[in-house]
Design an enzyme around this catalytic site. Structure first.
Site, PDB file in Angstrom:
ATOM      1  N   CYS A 106      -7.114  10.382   0.159  1.00  0.00           N
ATOM      2  CA  CYS A 106      -6.626   9.387  -0.594  1.00  0.00           C
ATOM      3  C   CYS A 106      -5.661  10.130  -1.653  1.00  0.00           C
ATOM      4  O   CYS A 106      -5.929  10.740  -2.592  1.00  0.00           O
ATOM      5  CB  CYS A 106      -7.482   8.528  -1.601  1.00  0.00           C
ATOM      6  SG  CYS A 106      -6.577   7.266  -2.361  1.00  0.00           S
ATOM      7  N   LYS A 145     -12.255  12.514   6.114  1.00  0.00           N
ATOM      8  CA  LYS A 145     -11.002  12.322   6.339  1.00  0.00           C
ATOM      9  C   LYS A 145     -10.034  12.828   5.493  1.00  0.00           C
ATOM     10  O   LYS A 145     -10.129  12.905   4.272  1.00  0.00           O
ATOM     11  CB  LYS A 145     -10.840  10.725   6.032  1.00  0.00           C
ATOM     12  CG  LYS A 145      -9.212  10.098   6.611  1.00  0.00           C
ATOM     13  CD  LYS A 145      -9.372   8.732   6.566  1.00  0.00           C
ATOM     14  CE  LYS A 145      -8.073   8.001   7.065  1.00  0.00           C
ATOM     15  NZ  LYS A 145      -7.119   8.173   6.113  1.00  0.00           N
ATOM     16  N   ASN A 204      -4.539  10.167  12.648  1.00  0.00           N
ATOM     17  CA  ASN A 204      -4.311   8.840  11.689  1.00  0.00           C
ATOM     18  C   ASN A 204      -2.680   8.975  11.141  1.00  0.00           C
ATOM     19  O   ASN A 204      -2.263  10.179  10.786  1.00  0.00           O
ATOM     20  CB  ASN A 204      -5.112   8.744  10.596  1.00  0.00           C
ATOM     21  CG  ASN A 204      -4.892   7.676   9.560  1.00  0.00           C
ATOM     22  OD1 ASN A 204      -4.978   8.024   8.362  1.00  0.00           O
ATOM     23  ND2 ASN A 204      -4.658   6.550  10.046  1.00  0.00           N
ATOM     24  N   GLY A 228      -4.512   2.171  10.433  1.00  0.00           N
ATOM     25  CA  GLY A 228      -4.612   1.653   9.058  1.00  0.00           C
ATOM     26  C   GLY A 228      -3.684   0.567   8.674  1.00  0.00           C
ATOM     27  O   GLY A 228      -4.003  -0.720   9.109  1.00  0.00           O
ATOM     28  N   ARG A 229      -2.553   0.825   8.106  1.00  0.00           N
ATOM     29  CA  ARG A 229      -1.615   0.009   7.433  1.00  0.00           C
ATOM     30  C   ARG A 229      -1.186  -1.046   8.650  1.00  0.00           C
ATOM     31  O   ARG A 229      -1.161  -2.173   8.265  1.00  0.00           O
ATOM     32  CB  ARG A 229      -0.537   0.325   6.930  1.00  0.00           C
ATOM     33  CG  ARG A 229      -0.954   1.129   5.641  1.00  0.00           C
ATOM     34  CD  ARG A 229       0.386   1.756   4.954  1.00  0.00           C
ATOM     35  NE  ARG A 229       0.643   3.168   5.619  1.00  0.00           N
ATOM     36  CZ  ARG A 229       1.929   3.327   5.645  1.00  0.00           C
ATOM     37  NH1 ARG A 229       2.706   2.808   5.076  1.00  0.00           N
ATOM     38  NH2 ARG A 229       2.470   4.278   6.497  1.00  0.00           N
TER      39      ARG A 229
END
Length: 322
Positions: A106, A145, A204, A228-229
């Protein structure tokens, strides 16, 4: 056919499409909806190890699951190996997920500012200690991740440490932390990690449609794709990609009608699991109605609604022009 089985630890799935952990997005209802559309593994939004150890109610709700939400993973965020280990033990006992993931990717300042997320990648010692502390005491497979680093060799060094510490799989987002979500995902960097490790590597970043999914698998050789998004307000993307990877053909679908149907199902799931009060329903409804004819008007109506049942009624009475 490019849709392969995925084996992480003792967990084996029939496909290799994963829903990424996303803050304020991947609650139980959204995970179930993505699973109905073809996601093979789903992850919770990141949960603070500190908050879990303090038995924070909001943190505890994030780990909520159901028999239909299997296999699923819980993602932890933190910086202390000891606290992450203790939080993981609690998760294993309380929620019994199939996977426990460590957030090392993140880039948000509120996360990196406390030494968590992608900030962990600055310390090889911290990376190794966190994973090894967890794998030493857990029966549940541990995954991580990460994001790529400035130099490829440094990325590979971190990846090797994570494998050596006992992780069962690694997801690589092909952007550097400083990029946030700008620019493009570096598939060559992901491919380099895949070639370096013997554990499954999940790609990813920038997987937004059938073509990008196929291209990412082909180029990187990765064992799976994490979306994801592109799934926000659009869980049907899993069905589209899965169908394409299996058949080589695209699904013909009325996208706007599908969005409305998915929104109705999503809100019904929120109601079923009593999640309306802990979820920003309006925010999700705005995502689901993006691009719809008259979306501005429908969003204005949504903003004035008091509960999920009223939203279901509004959406049920709303139809797109032919």
């Amino acid at each position: 056919m490019k849709l392969n089985k995925l084996k992480i630890g003792k967990i084996e799935t029939s496909g290799n499409l994963l829903l990424a952990p996303m803050a304020d997005v991947t609650n139980l209802a959204f995970r179930l909806l993505c699973r109905q559309n073809g996601a093979d593994i789903t992850y919770t939004e990141m949960i603070s190890a500190d908050a879990l150890l303090n038995r924070n109610r909001k943190a505890l709700l994030k780990g909520l699951s159901s028999p239909a939400d299997r296999p699923f993973g819980i993602q932890l965020v933190g910086s202390s190996p000891e606290k992450l280990r203790e939080a993981a033990i609690f998760i294993e006992d309380e929620y019994k997920p199939e996977l426990i993931d460590v957030n090392m990717g993140c880039p948000a300042k509120r996360i990196t500012g406390t030494g968590c997320g992608s900030a962990l990648l600055n310390s090889k010692t911290a990376v190794y200690e966190i994973i090894s502390e967890m794998t030493a005491v857990l029966k549940t497979p541990v995954t991580a991740k990460i994001r790529i680093l400035e130099r490829e060799e440094k990325t590979l060094e971190i990846a090797r440490l994570i494998e050596r510490a006992g992780a069962s799989a690694l997801t690589v987002h092909g952007r550097k932390a400083k990029q946030m979500y700008s620019g493009s995902s570096d598939l060559a960097a992901i491919r380099a990690v895949k070639r370096e490790l013997s554990i499954p590597v999940i790609a990813n970043g920038d997987i937004r449609d059938e073509e990008s999914a196929e291209a990412t698998l082909d180029f990187t050789g990765c064992d799976g794709l994490m979306i994801g998004r592109a799934a926000i307000g659009n869980p049907f993307i899993f069905k589209r990609i899965k169908h394409y990877l299996e058949t080589g053909e695209k699904l013909e679908v009325n996208r706007q009608a599908q969005q409305l149907e998915d929104l109705k199902t999503y809100v019904a799931l929120l109601e079923e699991y009593n999640l309306c009060s802990s979820t920003n329903v309006r925010m999700h409804a705005h995502w689901f109605t993006k691009g719809l004819h008259g979306s501005r008007q429908i969003r204005e109506k949504i903003n004035n609604l008091k509960d999920g049942k009223a939203l279901i009624e509004l959406i049920g009475n709303y139809s797109q022009p032919k």
